[in-house]
Design a protein around this motif. Structure first.
Motif, PDB file in Angstrom:
ATOM      1  N   SER A 150       0.829  -1.209   0.000  1.00  0.00           N
ATOM      2  CA  SER A 150       0.000   0.000   0.000  1.00  0.00           C
ATOM      3  C   SER A 150       0.862   1.258   0.000  1.00  0.00           C
ATOM      4  N   GLY A 151       1.976   1.231   0.720  1.00  0.00           N
ATOM      5  CA  GLY A 151       2.888   2.381   0.675  1.00  0.00           C
ATOM      6  C   GLY A 151       3.476   2.585  -0.706  1.00  0.00           C
ATOM      7  N   LEU A 152       3.760   1.489  -1.384  1.00  0.00           N
ATOM      8  CA  LEU A 152       4.282   1.573  -2.743  1.00  0.00           C
ATOM      9  C   LEU A 152       3.252   2.181  -3.688  1.00  0.00           C
ATOM     10  N   ALA A 179       6.358  -7.761  -1.931  1.00  0.00           N
ATOM     11  CA  ALA A 179       5.100  -7.018  -1.963  1.00  0.00           C
ATOM     12  C   ALA A 179       4.826  -6.401  -3.333  1.00  0.00           C
ATOM     13  N   TYR A 180       5.841  -6.353  -4.206  1.00  0.00           N
ATOM     14  CA  TYR A 180       5.619  -5.819  -5.546  1.00  0.00           C
ATOM     15  C   TYR A 180       4.487  -6.568  -6.247  1.00  0.00           C
ATOM     16  N   ALA A 181       4.445  -7.900  -6.060  1.00  0.00           N
ATOM     17  CA  ALA A 181       3.408  -8.695  -6.720  1.00  0.00           C
ATOM     18  C   ALA A 181       2.022  -8.254  -6.273  1.00  0.00           C
ATOM     19  N   ALA A 182       1.859  -7.991  -4.970  1.00  0.00           N
ATOM     20  CA  ALA A 182       0.562  -7.529  -4.469  1.00  0.00           C
ATOM     21  C   ALA A 182       0.205  -6.173  -5.048  1.00  0.00           C
ATOM     22  N   ALA A 183       1.180  -5.280  -5.145  1.00  0.00           N
ATOM     23  CA  ALA A 183       0.912  -3.957  -5.710  1.00  0.00           C
ATOM     24  C   ALA A 183       0.524  -4.047  -7.172  1.00  0.00           C
ATOM     25  N   GLY A 189      -4.386  -8.881  -3.515  1.00  0.00           N
ATOM     26  CA  GLY A 189      -3.169  -9.530  -3.997  1.00  0.00           C
ATOM     27  C   GLY A 189      -2.287  -9.985  -2.852  1.00  0.00           C
ATOM     28  N   ALA A 190      -2.181  -9.161  -1.805  1.00  0.00           N
ATOM     29  CA  ALA A 190      -1.386  -9.552  -0.640  1.00  0.00           C
ATOM     30  C   ALA A 190      -1.981 -10.775   0.049  1.00  0.00           C
ATOM     31  N   LEU A 191      -3.306 -10.822   0.128  1.00  0.00           N
ATOM     32  CA  LEU A 191      -3.973 -11.970   0.746  1.00  0.00           C
ATOM     33  C   LEU A 191      -3.703 -13.249  -0.047  1.00  0.00           C
ATOM     34  N   ILE A 192      -3.812 -13.165  -1.367  1.00  0.00           N
ATOM     35  CA  ILE A 192      -3.547 -14.337  -2.213  1.00  0.00           C
ATOM     36  C   ILE A 192      -2.110 -14.807  -2.036  1.00  0.00           C
ATOM     37  N   LEU A 201       7.530 -15.813  -8.788  1.00  0.00           N
ATOM     38  CA  LEU A 201       6.698 -16.426  -9.820  1.00  0.00           C
ATOM     39  C   LEU A 201       5.355 -15.719  -9.929  1.00  0.00           C
ATOM     40  N   MET A 202       4.771 -15.353  -8.784  1.00  0.00           N
ATOM     41  CA  MET A 202       3.508 -14.639  -8.806  1.00  0.00           C
ATOM     42  C   MET A 202       3.673 -13.281  -9.475  1.00  0.00           C
ATOM     43  N   LEU A 203       4.780 -12.589  -9.178  1.00  0.00           N
ATOM     44  CA  LEU A 203       5.037 -11.302  -9.817  1.00  0.00           C
ATOM     45  C   LEU A 203       5.141 -11.462 -11.323  1.00  0.00           C
TER      46      LEU A 203
END
Length: 712
Positions: free
Chosen positions: A23-25, A227-231, A245-248, A289-291
């Motif tokens: 979220s900060g990103l 955390a890039y992947a979640a963002a 995305g963070a939850l997944i 891999l997710m990213l």
């Protein structure tokens, strides 16, 4: 059932930390348009500062948290925005990425210098040993605090962006920066506040995750990078999708571990699958891999019709100049083998080998405008192929290293062909980390700390240091001639057109897909050649290992390779050799002058940050300075001795247009017109000269100042 709930708690804890960091990103990106690659490093620094205050100086927890989260984080964000990022508003995407990467590397080196990594650091969880029982599962207070902070951050950001004037201003700046200024919003102040909030959230994530791990500058940075992947799930805009995305990501990581421990049996396909998943977990490859999948699957933002023109001037040396320069380099290499001490020659050889890897970026970034952060990974592919297939120095092994590295580069480019700018940089970043953590570990001799040593053979006939050093220089010269010739040919013109305007190229019928694929394959092939030769040179002392082709670990990590290539001059083959020598020369200077050692380790990152003011690189700046010095004596001889400049008098000009002859000449010179004619003379002809004969006759005064045609 108890196990499922336990792993659910683990997953939610990781998801909460990822959500806070991501979220900060998102907040910083949406208000400034700059992706903060140093976001993870900010969290790392905050975690170490918290350790320093709380455990080294025994500062009470509330005071330590206030200092880290409410003072250090916001102050760091404001300084980053004010001193670095604000000047990048009109910079090209590549410049923004390289400056941010430079900041990342500088923070990592700063952390390693302040807290030496040969020592052990560890923080304790909040309310260590205390837990609460939920059903049949004990949940620590630290986990509950992590959950609570994620909920608080989500609610606070929602209220901030939707219920406050600052939040409305942030969203307005995102939509249209210039229009928001017309409505009384200060975009710079708003962006500074966003960076302060974003860095505070990175600091919070670093403090929360540090008790779970041993404090390590690279490990902490990479975990926040996860955390890039979640963002990216939220496409760097949507906070709800970012939290999703963070939850997944958190649940996938946790239940993958559950599968390995509780489900996979010891025989058959399920056991093989369990072993594969276990490798992904232990190497930390699941977030990468997710990213990669998110970048390929989720569409990026549509390209804007406005393009930021690169200020880079691409040199076009003649074939003769390139050949002469290559010959001088080879001759200088031979002389160096005769006069340079053995230990210094070893370092210079590493520099020339890495210069070939940097040279691979010239056609990719310099000519085509396509960013890559994985060149050292492609070099690692070349080294592995030479190690496996180039036994006894068979030249066929070197050819295969070039071909296979080029093929890997094309494969990496295939899913990234529709990506550009930031998204392309993130794809190559994810491949570089995946290669280091998962692919290179398949070759045990390359694993850092392995009992065996990977000694890559040198080419037959070039086993001695003298012959091999000259071979490195000759290889660089040959590739430089090829790259320079490519710039003058039709393919080079296609690459330049692709860099200038992809939309225009597509309109004119240029096959962008084929062009991108070709330049990525060419760039990776050159990097593979450099990696094979570099590994052969280095294998005489200690061999090569995982750290030699790492993105962040080791003294010659992958990010400095990109930084020094751009600093040297990404459009010039001379910039590559300068970058390679700088990369290995800086540690040599630090060893010779201990007082400068810390500065030398920080210098690549600082130099990368300086590209915000100097995007053309060192070679272009040196050439421009030499050209200016050559022009000055000639221009002075043509004009003769100059009189002291006569100040203009704008008030008199606006009032009655009356100027003296000296002021008239000065004004014409400022306007680039011929002295005695042009616009200034028209003013005098119409209104009279203040130094005239005083006749008051417009015809008489005007005749004395008859304008002559101005020269362009």
């Amino acid at each position: 059932m108890q196990d499922i709930i336990t792993y659910l708690i683990f997953g939610l804890q990781a998801a909460s930390i990822y959500a806070i960091a991501a979220s900060g990103l998102v907040v910083t990106y949406t208000t400034s348009g700059i992706f903060n690659f140093a976001h993870g490093a900010v969290g790392m620094l905050a975690a170490f500062v918290y350790w320093e205050l709380r455990f080294n100086h025994e500062v009470p927890v509330p005071i330590a948290l206030i200092v880290v989260l409410l003072v250090l984080g916001p102050l760091l964000g404001l300084l980053i925005d004010r001193l670095i990022m604000r000047g990048l508003a009109t910079a090209s995407t590549i410049t923004k990425i390289v400056v941010s990467v430079g900041l990342l590397f500088a923070f990592i080196q700063l952390g390693a210098l302040i807290w030496p990594q040969d020592e052990s650091y560890r923080t304790r969880r909040f309310f260590e040993g205390e837990s609460v029982r939920i059903g049949d599962v004990n949940v620590t207070y630290h986990s509950l605090i992590v959950f609570a902070m994620a909920v608080v951050v989500a609610g606070a950001l929602y209220l901030l962006l939707n219920r406050t004037r600052l939040g409305v201003a942030m969203r307005a700046v995102v939509d249209n920066r210039d229009l928001s200024r017309l409505n009384g919003i200060d975009p710079d102040r708003t962006s500074g506040m966003a960076w302060a909030i974003g860095c505070s959230l990175a600091a919070l994530a670093g403090v929360l995750i540090s008790p779970i791990l041993q404090l390590d500058v690279v490990l902490l940075t990479l975990l926040v990078i996860n955390a890039y992947a979640a963002a990216l799930v939220g496409r760097l805009r949507s906070l709800p999708l970012t939290f999703l995305g963070a939850l997944i990501l958190g649940l996938v990581e946790s239940y993958a571990a559950y599968f390995v421990v509780k489900v996979a049996d010891k025989t058959g396909l399920l056991a093989d699958l369990g072993g594969f998943v276990d490798d992904l977990i232990t190497t930390g490859a699941i977030p990468i891999l997710m990213l990669f999948v998110v970048l390929v699957v989720i569409p990026q933002d549509r390209a804007s019709l406005e393009t930021v023109r690169s200020r880079n001037v691409i040199p076009t040396p003649t074939l003769t100049q390139t050949i002469v320069g290559g010959g001088i380099l080879v001759a200088a290499a031979f002389v160096a083998t005769l006069i340079v001490p053995e230990d210094k020659l070893f370092e210079l050889g590493k520099g020339v080998g890495l210069a070939i890897v940097m040279l691979s970026l010239v056609p990719l970034i310099g000519y085509a405008g396509q960013i890559s952060l994985a060149q050292l990974a492609f070099a690692g592919v070349g080294a592995v192929v030479m190690y496996e297939l180039g036994s006894d120095g068979n030249p066929l092994g070197l050819v295969l290293a070039v071909v296979i590295a080029g093929s890997v580069g094309a494969l990496v480019a295939l899913p990234a062909l529709r990506l550009k700018g930031l998204y392309l940089a993130l794809v190559t970043l994810s491949f570089a980390i995946l290669f280091e953590k998962r692919i290179l570990t398949e070759f045990p001799d390359f694993i850092t700390g392995s009992t065996n040593v990977a000694r890559v053979p040198r080419l037959a006939g070039f086993g001695s240091d003298t012959a091999n050093f000259v071979l490195l220089a000759a290889a660089f010269a040959g590739v430089a001639i090829l790259v320079a010739a490519l710039r003058r040919g039709p393919f080079g013109r296609r690459l330049q057109a692709l860099k200038d305007s992809p939309a225009a190229c597509a309109t004119l019928g240029l096959d962008l897909t084929a062009t991108k694929l070709q330049v990525f394959a060419l760039s990776a092939a050159i990097a593979g050649l450099g990696g094979a030769l570099f590994a052969g040179w280095k294998s005489t002392i200690g061999g090569v290992n995982q750290n030699d082709f790492s993105l962040l670990n080791g003294p010659l990590a992958g990010l400095p390779v990109v930084l020094l290539a751009v600093i040297g001059g990404i459009t010039s083959v001379a910039g590559a050799i300068l970058g390679g020598l700088l990369l290995t020369g800086m540690p040599m200077v630090g060893q010779s002058f201990p007082a400068l050692r810390d500065i030398m380790y920080l210098l690549p990152g600082i130099a990368g940050i300086s590209l915000a003011r100097n995007p053309d690189g060192a070679v272009a700046q040196i050439k421009e300075a030499v050209a200016d010095r050559r022009r000055r004596p000639t221009e002075g001889a043509e004009r003769g001795p100059e009189a002291e400049p006569v100040p203009l008098v704008p008030d008199r000009l606006l009032a009655d247009g009356r100027l003296s002859a000296a002021e008239l000449a000065r004004l014409d010179e400022e306007l680039g017109l011929a002295s005695g004619g042009g616009v200034a003379c028209e003013l005098v002809a119409a209104h009279g000269d203040g130094a005239g004969n005083g006749s008051g006759d417009p015809a008489t005064d005007g005749a004395r100042a008859t304008p002559t045609p101005a020269r362009p």
